[in-house]
Scaffold this active site. Structure first.
Site, PDB file in Angstrom:
ATOM      1  N   CYS A   1       0.836  -1.204   0.000  1.00 45.55           N
ATOM      2  CA  CYS A   1       0.000   0.000   0.000  1.00 45.55           C
ATOM      3  C   CYS A   1       0.872   1.257   0.000  1.00 45.55           C
ATOM      4  O   CYS A   1       1.539   1.560   0.983  1.00 45.55           O
ATOM      5  CB  CYS A   1      -0.912  -0.033   1.227  1.00 45.55           C
ATOM      6  SG  CYS A   1      -1.823   1.473   1.531  1.00 45.55           S
TER       7      CYS A   1
ATOM      8  N   CYS B   1       0.003   3.792   2.683  1.00 49.63           N
ATOM      9  CA  CYS B   1       0.472   3.333   3.991  1.00 49.63           C
ATOM     10  C   CYS B   1       1.950   3.667   4.190  1.00 49.63           C
ATOM     11  O   CYS B   1       2.353   4.171   5.238  1.00 49.63           O
ATOM     12  CB  CYS B   1       0.281   1.827   4.137  1.00 49.63           C
ATOM     13  SG  CYS B   1      -1.407   1.251   3.949  1.00 49.63           S
TER      14      CYS B   1
END
Length: 192
Positions: free
Chosen positions: A110, A113
């Site tokens: 991600c 993230c």
């Protein structure tokens, strides 16, 4: 070159505890000797001079005394949670101490993230040591833990108190918005 030597000398006379940032082979004008591989660059000298000036301004107060150094961390690494038993242990420890816990649910793939994590580590430093921050890589833990927490999107930042989820922020938008929302979530928990 003489500016650097004079500035270093004058800084040391103001406060002998100030360690010069200028390398020793540039400090003395009379015995200036360069290492064999050293190439003289005026840009490097300007950087050294600027660094000395900035440091002098930072260290000295208006009255000439030293500033108190703030030893609080700039960022705090998010502690990893590796499985269900570890998650339960973190919750149990926090409950014993009467603390809340912030858990960042993320994935290695991600991008948001990865980009958000260092910003949350800086936020963790603001609340250190009264609040602990952890992260969980959803691909590295059993799916039971992810579903138990009710995580469906990455990144998800949750606030837990007394073993119960209190609030969450789903970080699908710009990082500074997410950090502000997490800060508000923590402050709202502190009020109640």
């Amino acid at each position: 070159m003489s500016e650097i030597v004079n500035l270093s000398s004058s800084l040391r006379s103001l406060n002998p505890k100030i360690s010069p940032l200028v390398p020793p082979y540039r400090q003395t004008s009379s015995s200036f000797s360069r290492p064999r591989n050293f190439k003289y660059h005026s840009f490097t000298d300007k950087i050294c001079l600027a660094a000395e000036r900035i440091r002098a301004v930072d260290i000295q107060k208006q009255d000439g005394g030293l500033q108190e150094l703030d030893d609080s961390p700039v960022s705090v690494e998010l502690g990893p949670i590796c499985g269900e038993s570890h998650f339960d242990q973190v919750m149990e420890d926090a409950q014993k101490l009467g603390e809340s816990v912030v858990i960042v649910w993320m994935a290695a793939w991600c991008r948001k993230c990865i980009y958000l994590k260092p910003k949350l580590e800086k936020l963790a430093a603001e609340f250190y040591p009264r609040l602990r921050f952890y992260h969980v890589d959803v691909n590295a833990v059993p799916y039971r833990l992810v579903s138990r927490a009710g995580v469906t999107k990455m990144p998800t930042i949750q606030l837990w108190r007394d073993g119960q989820k209190q609030a969450e922020v789903i970080g699908g938008h710009k990082a500074h918005f997410v950090v502000n929302e997490v800060r508000e979530m923590i402050e709202n928990d502190s009020i109640t």
